[in-house]
Design a protein around this motif. Structure first.
Motif, PDB file in Angstrom:
ATOM      1  N   THR A 106       8.918 -24.671 -56.503  1.00 24.55           N
ATOM      2  CA  THR A 106       9.745 -25.653 -55.804  1.00 24.55           C
ATOM      3  C   THR A 106       8.936 -26.872 -55.363  1.00 24.55           C
ATOM      4  O   THR A 106       9.517 -27.933 -55.117  1.00 24.55           O
ATOM      5  CB  THR A 106      10.485 -25.018 -54.609  1.00 24.55           C
ATOM      6  OG1 THR A 106       9.528 -24.470 -53.700  1.00 24.55           O
ATOM      7  CG2 THR A 106      11.460 -23.946 -55.080  1.00 24.55           C
ATOM      8  N   SER A 107       7.614 -26.747 -55.313  1.00 23.93           N
ATOM      9  CA  SER A 107       6.777 -27.889 -54.929  1.00 23.93           C
ATOM     10  C   SER A 107       6.837 -29.018 -55.948  1.00 23.93           C
ATOM     11  O   SER A 107       6.484 -30.163 -55.637  1.00 23.93           O
ATOM     12  CB  SER A 107       5.322 -27.447 -54.724  1.00 23.93           C
ATOM     13  OG  SER A 107       4.672 -27.228 -55.964  1.00 23.93           O
ATOM     14  N   VAL A 108       7.272 -28.709 -57.165  1.00 22.48           N
ATOM     15  CA  VAL A 108       7.401 -29.732 -58.215  1.00 22.48           C
ATOM     16  C   VAL A 108       8.879 -29.963 -58.570  1.00 22.48           C
ATOM     17  O   VAL A 108       9.204 -30.436 -59.656  1.00 22.48           O
ATOM     18  CB  VAL A 108       6.578 -29.372 -59.477  1.00 22.48           C
ATOM     19  CG1 VAL A 108       5.085 -29.434 -59.170  1.00 22.48           C
ATOM     20  CG2 VAL A 108       6.980 -28.020 -60.041  1.00 22.48           C
ATOM     21  N   ASP A 109       9.756 -29.589 -57.646  1.00 24.57           N
ATOM     22  CA  ASP A 109      11.200 -29.808 -57.794  1.00 24.57           C
ATOM     23  C   ASP A 109      11.789 -29.111 -59.010  1.00 24.57           C
ATOM     24  O   ASP A 109      12.703 -29.628 -59.659  1.00 24.57           O
ATOM     25  CB  ASP A 109      11.535 -31.306 -57.812  1.00 24.57           C
ATOM     26  CG  ASP A 109      11.169 -31.990 -56.511  1.00 24.57           C
ATOM     27  OD1 ASP A 109      11.360 -31.362 -55.451  1.00 24.57           O
ATOM     28  OD2 ASP A 109      10.690 -33.140 -56.558  1.00 24.57           O
ATOM     29  N   LEU A 110      11.268 -27.929 -59.317  1.00 22.73           N
ATOM     30  CA  LEU A 110      11.846 -27.090 -60.365  1.00 22.73           C
ATOM     31  C   LEU A 110      12.509 -25.890 -59.713  1.00 22.73           C
ATOM     32  O   LEU A 110      12.390 -25.669 -58.508  1.00 22.73           O
ATOM     33  CB  LEU A 110      10.771 -26.672 -61.374  1.00 22.73           C
ATOM     34  CG  LEU A 110      10.205 -27.824 -62.209  1.00 22.73           C
ATOM     35  CD1 LEU A 110       9.032 -27.349 -63.064  1.00 22.73           C
ATOM     36  CD2 LEU A 110      11.282 -28.459 -63.083  1.00 22.73           C
ATOM     37  N   VAL A 111      13.219 -25.110 -60.502  1.00 21.38           N
ATOM     38  CA  VAL A 111      14.004 -23.982 -60.005  1.00 21.38           C
ATOM     39  C   VAL A 111      13.267 -22.676 -60.269  1.00 21.38           C
ATOM     40  O   VAL A 111      12.870 -22.388 -61.399  1.00 21.38           O
ATOM     41  CB  VAL A 111      15.401 -23.961 -60.688  1.00 21.38           C
ATOM     42  CG1 VAL A 111      16.186 -22.735 -60.241  1.00 21.38           C
ATOM     43  CG2 VAL A 111      16.158 -25.244 -60.385  1.00 21.38           C
ATOM     44  N   ALA A 112      13.107 -21.894 -59.218  1.00 20.39           N
ATOM     45  CA  ALA A 112      12.476 -20.577 -59.293  1.00 20.39           C
ATOM     46  C   ALA A 112      13.571 -19.533 -59.534  1.00 20.39           C
ATOM     47  O   ALA A 112      14.429 -19.323 -58.688  1.00 20.39           O
ATOM     48  CB  ALA A 112      11.730 -20.272 -58.009  1.00 20.39           C
ATOM     49  N   ASP A 113      13.533 -18.899 -60.704  1.00 20.95           N
ATOM     50  CA  ASP A 113      14.507 -17.860 -61.056  1.00 20.95           C
ATOM     51  C   ASP A 113      13.838 -16.498 -60.866  1.00 20.95           C
ATOM     52  O   ASP A 113      13.149 -15.999 -61.740  1.00 20.95           O
ATOM     53  CB  ASP A 113      14.958 -18.056 -62.502  1.00 20.95           C
ATOM     54  CG  ASP A 113      15.971 -17.032 -62.960  1.00 20.95           C
ATOM     55  OD1 ASP A 113      16.255 -16.061 -62.215  1.00 20.95           O
ATOM     56  OD2 ASP A 113      16.484 -17.191 -64.089  1.00 20.95           O
ATOM     57  N   THR A 114      14.054 -15.912 -59.681  1.00 16.34           N
ATOM     58  CA  THR A 114      13.438 -14.636 -59.337  1.00 16.34           C
ATOM     59  C   THR A 114      14.189 -13.439 -59.912  1.00 16.34           C
ATOM     60  O   THR A 114      13.688 -12.326 -59.875  1.00 16.34           O
ATOM     61  CB  THR A 114      13.383 -14.453 -57.813  1.00 16.34           C
ATOM     62  OG1 THR A 114      14.718 -14.397 -57.304  1.00 16.34           O
ATOM     63  CG2 THR A 114      12.595 -15.570 -57.140  1.00 16.34           C
TER      64      THR A 114
END
Length: 147
Positions: free
Chosen positions: A135-143
């Motif tokens: 999220t620090s690079v404005d991407l989505v974390a799909d856990t």
């Protein structure tokens, strides 16, 4: 983003994940970031990170890509069909570790860019650091959990 994960972005994700571990006083971590094809972009480890952590982190990242799910969903599926997941280990060249701490990296519209695997703390601690990095690079974390 262009549908690919750059080395610069992967480095930023990794650095942010390691910083998150340090800020939270989590144990020393090892971080692996793979592109969508499963190729290693970045491997970084705290110099105090333990032996075997690279292999575990790689298995988390690679397993997520191979199966198309974040680590939390992989864990649920491994619990439901353990024999299937046991059979995957010798088939996947970089392993599969179906637990939290393996996270798919996506763009906002869902395009898969790669994955991250972290090992060093509890699976939940590893997951927290992966999410912070992504999220620090404005991407989505799909856990693997519903949004």
């Amino acid at each position: 983003m262009s549908g690919t994960l750059s080395l610069a972005v992967a480095n930023h994700i990794t650095d942010a994940a390691l910083a998150a571990a340090a800020e939270r006083d989590f144990p020393p971590m090892t971080v692996v970031v793979l592109d969508a094809g499963g190729h290693i972009l970045v491997v970084k480890r705290d110099e105090r990170s333990g032996i075997g952590r690279f292999e575990i982190a790689m298995g988390k990242a690679h397993g997520c890509l191979a199966m198309g799910f974040g680590g939390r969903e992989l864990a649920r599926r491994a619990d439901a069909v353990p024999k299937f997941f046991t059979s995957l280990a010798p088939l996947l060249p970089h392993g599969i570790v179906p637990v939290a701490g393996g996270v798919l990296i996506r763009e906002d519209e869902g395009t898969l860019l790669g994955s991250i695997g972290i090992s060093g703390g509890t699976s939940d601690e590893d997951d927290i650091c992966a999410i912070v990095g992504i999220t620090s690079v404005d991407l989505v974390a799909d856990t693997g959990d519903a949004k």
